[in-house]
Structures are given as structure tokens and as C-alpha cells.
Scaffold this motif. Structure first.
Motif, PDB file in Angstrom:
ATOM      1  N   LYS A 168      -9.486   5.328   3.590  1.00  0.00           N
ATOM      2  CA  LYS A 168      -8.837   5.633   2.304  1.00  0.00           C
ATOM      3  C   LYS A 168      -9.482   4.858   1.155  1.00  0.00           C
ATOM      4  O   LYS A 168      -9.784   5.418   0.101  1.00  0.00           O
ATOM      5  N   TRP A 169      -9.664   3.568   1.355  1.00  0.00           N
ATOM      6  CA  TRP A 169     -10.252   2.759   0.270  1.00  0.00           C
ATOM      7  C   TRP A 169     -11.698   3.168   0.011  1.00  0.00           C
ATOM      8  O   TRP A 169     -12.147   3.203  -1.139  1.00  0.00           O
TER       9      TRP A 169
ATOM     10  N   THR B 284       0.141   3.790   6.648  1.00  0.00           N
ATOM     11  CA  THR B 284      -0.856   3.875   5.581  1.00  0.00           C
ATOM     12  C   THR B 284      -2.282   3.964   6.125  1.00  0.00           C
ATOM     13  O   THR B 284      -3.227   4.018   5.354  1.00  0.00           O
TER      14      THR B 284
ATOM     15  N   PHE C  26     -11.728   6.205  -2.065  1.00  0.00           N
ATOM     16  CA  PHE C  26     -11.436   5.914  -3.470  1.00  0.00           C
ATOM     17  C   PHE C  26     -12.647   5.322  -4.188  1.00  0.00           C
ATOM     18  O   PHE C  26     -12.646   5.219  -5.402  1.00  0.00           O
TER      19      PHE C  26
ATOM     20  N   ALA D  22      -6.265   1.146  -8.012  1.00  0.00           N
ATOM     21  CA  ALA D  22      -7.469   1.351  -7.192  1.00  0.00           C
ATOM     22  C   ALA D  22      -8.403   2.352  -7.870  1.00  0.00           C
ATOM     23  O   ALA D  22      -9.629   2.165  -7.896  1.00  0.00           O
ATOM     24  N   GLN D  23      -7.833   3.411  -8.428  1.00  0.00           N
ATOM     25  CA  GLN D  23      -8.659   4.397  -9.127  1.00  0.00           C
ATOM     26  C   GLN D  23      -9.241   3.825 -10.409  1.00  0.00           C
ATOM     27  O   GLN D  23     -10.406   4.059 -10.733  1.00  0.00           O
TER      28      GLN D  23
ATOM     29  N   THR E 145      -0.363   0.526  -6.887  1.00  0.00           N
ATOM     30  CA  THR E 145      -1.535  -0.005  -6.184  1.00  0.00           C
ATOM     31  C   THR E 145      -2.674   1.016  -6.217  1.00  0.00           C
ATOM     32  O   THR E 145      -3.833   0.677  -6.496  1.00  0.00           O
ATOM     33  N   TRP E 146      -2.344   2.272  -5.969  1.00  0.00           N
ATOM     34  CA  TRP E 146      -3.387   3.300  -5.909  1.00  0.00           C
ATOM     35  C   TRP E 146      -3.844   3.718  -7.303  1.00  0.00           C
ATOM     36  O   TRP E 146      -4.998   4.123  -7.493  1.00  0.00           O
ATOM     37  N   GLU E 147      -2.961   3.633  -8.295  1.00  0.00           N
ATOM     38  CA  GLU E 147      -3.399   3.872  -9.679  1.00  0.00           C
ATOM     39  C   GLU E 147      -4.430   2.821 -10.077  1.00  0.00           C
ATOM     40  O   GLU E 147      -5.453   3.131 -10.695  1.00  0.00           O
TER      41      GLU E 147
ATOM     42  N   LEU F 207       0.834  -1.203   0.000  1.00  0.00           N
ATOM     43  CA  LEU F 207       0.000   0.000   0.000  1.00  0.00           C
ATOM     44  C   LEU F 207       0.869   1.254   0.000  1.00  0.00           C
ATOM     45  O   LEU F 207       0.355   2.364  -0.082  1.00  0.00           O
TER      46      LEU F 207
END
Ligand code: MG
Length: 281
Positions: A202-203, A196, A206, A164-165, A160-162, A155
Motif C-alpha cells: 500500500k505505501w 490494513t 502511494f 501520505a498522498q 494518515t492517508w491524506e 493506519l
């Protein structure tokens, strides 16, 4: 809780114990390994492979299968342990782990091992690959799901966050991300290296359908996996699983450093004895 679910949970606990034995079986001959993670994640893998997922162990490439991606491929022994228990290859083959010409390389890689769907180990790539696969399955009008398991250290990785989006943008409802939240990454405790938290918030921000459960509580995991699959919202799903590294073998769980475990031969023997006694906590 009714009787059938109690019986089912007992069966799952038995699978989890065998998966833990499989993990120790692979690490012991080398005297070392990522056994802390494998023991800690055994209950997640158990519920994935023996409750939630649809697959054919004797036909690993069956098109209708649910896919399981282990992003943290350095913990390959955890996935091999589950695949052997599920019948993808003989349990005895675990003894070849990490040896020349083995189908079980040190880090799990496609296409060497029946049931392994991706080459893992480059941290942070599991969710992006799972998102691409989920998109592809939807284009094929498949009703299969993609399960993507990450370590919490992943995380801290941008991809990972790209992913997630992207999963939210494409309204992917056929993906279930699993995070092994053991609070540790390679360089130390998450809270000290890179905090994190708050993960649920956070999730959710998103746009994911988020659950957070005790990742060593099989009934809680069963409930979470069911809800993740049954959710009717057009959004990706994630289960944040709080686990305890080394769970199932108290003297390993009690160790201060667990990212990579080295034990003396007599301690590996002791680990087998604890598991053979059937104690799962
Ligand atoms: Mg971790």
C-alpha cells in the motif's frame, strides 16, 4: 559486521534497556499504563535518538534539529523514556509523570515537555503535522529531517492517508515515517478490527520508499534508518517496524491483552527485576 558497529550496537542495546526501565518506572506508581507499547517501541526510539537523529538535548528548540513527532500521544511514556535517556530532562523527573504540575502529562503535549514537538493523542494527526513541518523546513532551506512515529491502529485513520498522498505530491524527501506495527489497536487485534495489510504494497503504491523490518532488532533498525536517510529519491520514506508489545519483559509480552496493562505491585517489582538482570529478550 566490523568491531565498531558491534560496539555501537551494544551501546544502543544498553540505551534500549534503560529506556525500558524508564517506561516501567513511570507506569509502576500508577499500577497501570501503556507499558506494552513503550516496551515494544523502545528499540525504535533508541535507534532514532541514539543513532539517526541530530538534536541538542540542552537546547530543545535549536532550529537545526531533526523533529520527532509521536502521533499516539497516549503512549507518552515511551517518548518520555527516550527523552530522559537522551538528557532532555533528569531521569528522576519521570517520577512526576501524570502528577499535578508535572512537565510530563499523561498524554504527551506540546509545549510542556522539553523535546516534545506536538500534542498527540488524537489519533491520525501525527503524519499530517509532520508533513506540514517538513514542507516548512524545506521552505526555510533547512536540511533537518522529520521523524513521525505512528501506531498501526492509526493506519485506519483517513488523515494518515491524506498526508501520505500530500507527502508524495510535494516530493518530501525530508520525512521518515515510522510505524509501530504491533498488530493491536485499542479495540483488539488489527486483523480482526480492521485489517490494513498488505502494508508494504500500500505505501509503495502511494509512492513512498518503503522498508519493513523487525522493530525489535537493533542492527536491522540501524540499517533501515540509514537507508531512509541516505535514499536519493525525491520521495518520502517509511519504515514499517514489526514489534512485539511488552518486549524485554517476557511475562508481560506473554499477556493476551496488552493495549493497557494493569499489574499488581509484586508484578511491577518483578518487571524491574527482569530489567535489572539485563535481559533484553
Ligand atoms: Mg498498534
Amino acid at each position: 559486521m566490523n568491531e565498531p558497529s558491534i560496539g555501537h550496537n551494544r551501546q544502543l542495546a544498553d540505551h534500549a534497556l534503560k529506556i525500558r526501565k524508564n517506561a516501567v518506572r513511570q507506569a509502576a506508581p500508577h499500577g497501570q499504563g501503556f507499558v506494552g507499547q513503550a516496551l515494544g517501541a523502545a528499540d525504535i526510539l533508541t535507534v532514532a535518538f541514539f543513532h539517526a537523529m541530530r538534536y541538542r538535548a540542552d537546547e530543545p528548540s535549536w532550529e537545526g534539529r531533526d523533529r520527532f513527532f509521536l502521533s499516539a500521544g497516549h503512549c507518552g511514556i515511551s517518548l518520555y523514556s527516550a527523552l530522559a535517556e537522551a538528557g532532555f530532562f533528569p531521569v528522576e523527573e519521570l517520577d512526576t509523570y501524570g502528577c499535578d504540575d508535572s512537565r510530563l502529562p499523561m498524554s504527551s503535549m506540546w509545549p510542556y515537555t522539553p523535546g516534545v514537538e506536538m500534542s498527540g493523542g488524537s489519533i491520525g494527526l501525527g503524519l499530517p503535522m509532520a508533513v506540514g513541518t517538513a514542507l516548512g523546513l524545506r521552505l526555510k532551506k533547512s536540511d533537518a529531517f522529520v521523524y513521525a512515529m505512528m501506531g498501526d491502529g492509526e493506519l485506519g485513520e483517513g488523515p494518515t492517508w491524506e498526508a501520505a498522498q500530500a507527502a508524495v505530491h510535494h516530493r518530501l524527501s525530508n520525512i521518515v515515517a515510522l510505524v509501530d506495527v504491533n498488530g493491536v489497536q485499542a479495540d483488539g487485534r488489527m486483523a480482526q478490527v480492521l485489517c490494513t495489510e498488505p502494508l508494504h504494497d500500500k505505501w509503495a503504491a502511494f509512492g513512498w520508499y518503503v522498508q519493513r523490518v523487525d522493530g525489535n532488532d537493533i542492527p536491522a533498525l540501524v540499517d533501515a534508518f540509514d537507508k531512509a536517510r541516505d535514499c536519493t529519491e525525491a520521495k518520502p520514506r517509511i519504515i514499517l517496524c514489526d514489534t512485539r508489545m511488552g518486549h524485554g519483559i517476557p511475562f508481560i509480552e506473554a499477556r493476551e491483552k496488552l493495549h493497557f496493562v494493569r499489574l499488581e505491585p509484586e508484578d511491577w517489582q518483578r518487571a524491574f527485576e527482569v530489567l535489572d538482570a539485563g535481559r533484553d529478550e
